[in-house]
Design a protein around this motif. Structure first.
Motif, PDB file in Angstrom:
ATOM      1  N   SER A  98       0.875  -1.213  -0.055  1.00  0.00           N
ATOM      2  CA  SER A  98       0.045  -0.028   0.154  1.00  0.00           C
ATOM      3  C   SER A  98       0.797   1.075   0.010  1.00  0.00           C
ATOM      4  N   ARG A  99       1.802   1.127   0.796  1.00  0.00           N
ATOM      5  CA  ARG A  99       2.659   2.370   0.718  1.00  0.00           C
ATOM      6  C   ARG A  99       3.431   2.585  -0.413  1.00  0.00           C
ATOM      7  N   HIS A 100       3.976   1.682  -1.054  1.00  0.00           N
ATOM      8  CA  HIS A 100       4.549   1.687  -2.703  1.00  0.00           C
ATOM      9  C   HIS A 100       3.493   2.238  -3.773  1.00  0.00           C
ATOM     10  N   ALA A 101       2.138   1.680  -3.580  1.00  0.00           N
ATOM     11  CA  ALA A 101       1.051   2.134  -4.266  1.00  0.00           C
ATOM     12  C   ALA A 101       0.792   3.740  -4.305  1.00  0.00           C
ATOM     13  N   ARG A 102       0.976   4.214  -3.013  1.00  0.00           N
ATOM     14  CA  ARG A 102       0.537   5.543  -2.685  1.00  0.00           C
ATOM     15  C   ARG A 102       1.963   6.388  -2.850  1.00  0.00           C
ATOM     16  N   GLY A 103       2.991   5.950  -3.181  1.00  0.00           N
ATOM     17  CA  GLY A 103       4.331   6.619  -3.421  1.00  0.00           C
ATOM     18  C   GLY A 103       4.840   7.294  -2.288  1.00  0.00           C
ATOM     19  N   GLN A 104       4.794   6.719  -0.891  1.00  0.00           N
ATOM     20  CA  GLN A 104       5.040   7.310   0.265  1.00  0.00           C
ATOM     21  C   GLN A 104       6.398   6.738   0.487  1.00  0.00           C
ATOM     22  N   THR A 105       7.371   7.223   1.231  1.00  0.00           N
ATOM     23  CA  THR A 105       8.483   6.791   1.840  1.00  0.00           C
ATOM     24  C   THR A 105       8.481   6.451   3.345  1.00  0.00           C
ATOM     25  N   LEU A 106       9.363   5.464   3.462  1.00  0.00           N
ATOM     26  CA  LEU A 106       9.308   5.315   5.023  1.00  0.00           C
ATOM     27  C   LEU A 106       9.668   6.495   5.734  1.00  0.00           C
ATOM     28  N   ALA A 144       6.044  12.035  10.139  1.00  0.00           N
ATOM     29  CA  ALA A 144       4.627  12.118  10.309  1.00  0.00           C
ATOM     30  C   ALA A 144       3.969  11.306  11.571  1.00  0.00           C
ATOM     31  N   LEU A 145       4.631  10.084  11.970  1.00  0.00           N
ATOM     32  CA  LEU A 145       4.395   9.444  13.265  1.00  0.00           C
ATOM     33  C   LEU A 145       5.142   9.577  14.382  1.00  0.00           C
ATOM     34  N   SER A 160      10.321  -0.088   9.170  1.00  0.00           N
ATOM     35  CA  SER A 160      11.019  -1.114   8.198  1.00  0.00           C
ATOM     36  C   SER A 160      10.774  -2.356   9.020  1.00  0.00           C
ATOM     37  N   ARG A 161      11.179  -2.379  10.166  1.00  0.00           N
ATOM     38  CA  ARG A 161      10.754  -3.863  11.282  1.00  0.00           C
ATOM     39  C   ARG A 161       9.306  -4.232  10.772  1.00  0.00           C
ATOM     40  N   ILE A 162       8.295  -3.421  10.759  1.00  0.00           N
ATOM     41  CA  ILE A 162       6.935  -3.975  10.662  1.00  0.00           C
ATOM     42  C   ILE A 162       6.809  -4.384   9.256  1.00  0.00           C
ATOM     43  N   GLU A 163       7.459  -3.703   8.444  1.00  0.00           N
ATOM     44  CA  GLU A 163       7.051  -4.244   6.902  1.00  0.00           C
ATOM     45  C   GLU A 163       7.990  -5.677   6.836  1.00  0.00           C
ATOM     46  N   LEU A 164       9.009  -5.835   7.490  1.00  0.00           N
ATOM     47  CA  LEU A 164       9.650  -7.092   7.346  1.00  0.00           C
ATOM     48  C   LEU A 164       9.087  -8.410   8.327  1.00  0.00           C
ATOM     49  N   PHE A 188       0.868   2.750  11.570  1.00  0.00           N
ATOM     50  CA  PHE A 188       1.277   2.761  10.104  1.00  0.00           C
ATOM     51  C   PHE A 188       0.522   2.251   9.389  1.00  0.00           C
ATOM     52  N   ALA A 189      -0.303   1.211   9.479  1.00  0.00           N
ATOM     53  CA  ALA A 189      -1.141   0.708   8.584  1.00  0.00           C
ATOM     54  C   ALA A 189      -2.392   2.184   8.135  1.00  0.00           C
ATOM     55  N   GLU A 190      -2.810   2.725   9.035  1.00  0.00           N
ATOM     56  CA  GLU A 190      -3.551   3.854   8.989  1.00  0.00           C
ATOM     57  C   GLU A 190      -3.094   4.987   8.017  1.00  0.00           C
ATOM     58  N   ALA A 191      -1.726   5.185   8.399  1.00  0.00           N
ATOM     59  CA  ALA A 191      -1.076   6.110   7.582  1.00  0.00           C
ATOM     60  C   ALA A 191      -0.915   5.689   5.917  1.00  0.00           C
ATOM     61  N   VAL A 192      -1.022   4.421   5.723  1.00  0.00           N
ATOM     62  CA  VAL A 192      -0.970   4.161   4.234  1.00  0.00           C
ATOM     63  C   VAL A 192      -2.541   3.451   3.830  1.00  0.00           C
TER      64      VAL A 192
END
Length: 79
Positions: free
Chosen positions: A25-33, A39-40, A48-52, A64-68
């Motif tokens: 979802s983050r990639h689809a929205r063009g957002q960076t970590l 913002a958070l 990154s740990r969450i994504e992994l 994080f999920a809400e942010a994307v």
């Protein structure tokens, strides 16, 4: 409209699945970590740990999920 991620239990495999969906979802929205981390008010390493799929606090995963644009929905396991 937010996508919903259905999750029965939060296990190592659950974290991995949630992390993959968040990254997608983050990639689809063009957002960076770095953007989301700023913002958070956390580090990009924490996100990154969450994504992994590494365990962390449920509250941070939800933020994080809400942010994307995602919403995590917990379901009871059928027994």
């Amino acid at each position: 409209m937010k996508q919903r991620i259905a999750q029965r239990t939060v296990s190592c495999d659950g974290y991995t699945m949630i992390g993959r969906e968040i990254r997608k979802s983050r990639h689809a929205r063009g957002q960076t970590l770095a953007e989301i981390a700023a913002a958070l008010g956390v580090t990009s390493q924490a996100l990154s740990r969450i994504e992994l799929g590494r365990p962390t606090t449920t509250a941070l995963v939800e933020r994080f999920a809400e942010a994307v644009g995602l919403e995590i929905v917990a379901r009871k396991a059928r027994g």
